[in-house]
Scaffold this motif. Structure first.
Motif, PDB file in Angstrom:
ATOM      1  N   LYS A 118     -54.935 -30.425 -29.665  1.00 51.96           N
ATOM      2  CA  LYS A 118     -54.707 -31.603 -30.511  1.00 51.96           C
ATOM      3  C   LYS A 118     -53.224 -31.901 -30.669  1.00 51.96           C
ATOM      4  N   SER A 119     -52.424 -30.843 -30.775  1.00 53.38           N
ATOM      5  CA  SER A 119     -50.983 -31.043 -30.954  1.00 53.38           C
ATOM      6  C   SER A 119     -50.343 -31.707 -29.738  1.00 53.38           C
ATOM      7  N   HIS A 120     -51.041 -31.673 -28.601  1.00 50.26           N
ATOM      8  CA  HIS A 120     -50.563 -32.331 -27.379  1.00 50.26           C
ATOM      9  C   HIS A 120     -51.287 -33.654 -27.130  1.00 50.26           C
ATOM     10  N   ARG A 147     -50.242 -20.154 -27.084  1.00 52.16           N
ATOM     11  CA  ARG A 147     -49.778 -21.527 -26.870  1.00 52.16           C
ATOM     12  C   ARG A 147     -49.307 -21.729 -25.426  1.00 52.16           C
ATOM     13  N   GLU A 178     -56.496 -26.550 -31.900  1.00 49.67           N
ATOM     14  CA  GLU A 178     -55.348 -27.142 -32.568  1.00 49.67           C
ATOM     15  C   GLU A 178     -54.177 -27.329 -31.611  1.00 49.67           C
ATOM     16  N   ILE A 179     -54.030 -26.426 -30.656  1.00 51.71           N
ATOM     17  CA  ILE A 179     -52.958 -26.572 -29.665  1.00 51.71           C
ATOM     18  C   ILE A 179     -53.230 -27.790 -28.787  1.00 51.71           C
TER      19      ILE A 179
END
Length: 227
Positions: A22-24, A187, A19-20
């Motif tokens: 993907k967030s980038h 993160r 998810e980290i």
């Protein structure tokens, strides 16, 4: 485009790390997603599983009962091996097709979330770097027990022990993310890896190689046409 392999142990936090990424804006191709897709009713792997393991690992509506199948294979190495033989080729085929589409979209790199990356070894030749998500065994155990309703400590341990030890995976990885601390700590580690990967120029080498192969193929085709 180059490919990064993401792995770890069960309940170590690969989904959090994914998810980290993907967030980038990084594309993550998840083996678990395709593992569900290839066993949909009527598909090739679905048919082979029914033939090999029988109706008891299916729901009345024909869908695969993943919990029943998991309980069956995690205590039997031979059955686990047979299941992997059935599903892995179909999963990898789907993942490589998805990766090919990312290549033609011009992605610099993508991440493949592969829980059994080192156990199977099938995808290693396609990867530029590998990342292992690690956590303390007590954390892994408590997370796994919390995930499955009513899962006993012994059942959770058997699932953990069925995989390659995390320490061995860490020894083979290019990067290790330690996920026993805070989310912010995790993160920061992942963002540091992303920064390094974005500075890489490996994707240009691969694209130039690809263009060279296409140009050579076109030249050979031209010679064949005009000869």
């Amino acid at each position: 485009m180059f490919i990064i392999g993401l792995t770890g142990g069960i309940a170590t936090g690969k989904s959090t790390v994914s998810e980290i990424f993907k967030s980038h804006g990084v594309i993550v191709i998840d083996a678990d997603f395709f593992a569900r897709k290839v066993v949909e009713p009527g598909r090739k792997a679905w048919q082979k599983i029914r033939k090999e393991f029988g109706d008891e690992v299916f729901h009345p509506n024909g869908e695969l009962n993943r919990e029943a199948l998991g309980n069956l294979i995690f205590n039997d190495r031979d059955k686990r091996f047979k299941l992997n033989q059935i599903t892995h080729p179909e999963i990898y085929k789907e993942m490589l097709f998805a990766a090919t589409k990312c290549f033609f979209r011009g992605e610099q790199f993508i991440v493949m979330d592969l829980p059994l990356l080192f156990e199977s070894g099938k995808m290693l030749n396609y990867l530029h770097k590998t990342i292992v998500v690690h956590c303390e065994k007590d954390d892994q155990l408590s997370r796994l027990m919390a995930r499955g309703e009513g899962m006993s400590r012994s059942a959770a341990l058997s699932r953990i022990d069925a995989q390659m030890p995390l320490e061995q995976k860490c020894e083979r990885a290019n990067f290790v993310v330690f996920n026993s601390g805070t989310l912010e700590d995790t993160r920061n580690q992942v963002e540091g890896i992303i920064s390094m990967l974005r500075q890489s120029r490996a994707h240009w080498k691969l694209r130039l190689l690809f263009v060279g192969l296409i140009a050579s193929a076109c030249y050979i085709l031209k010679l064949l046409i005009w000869s």
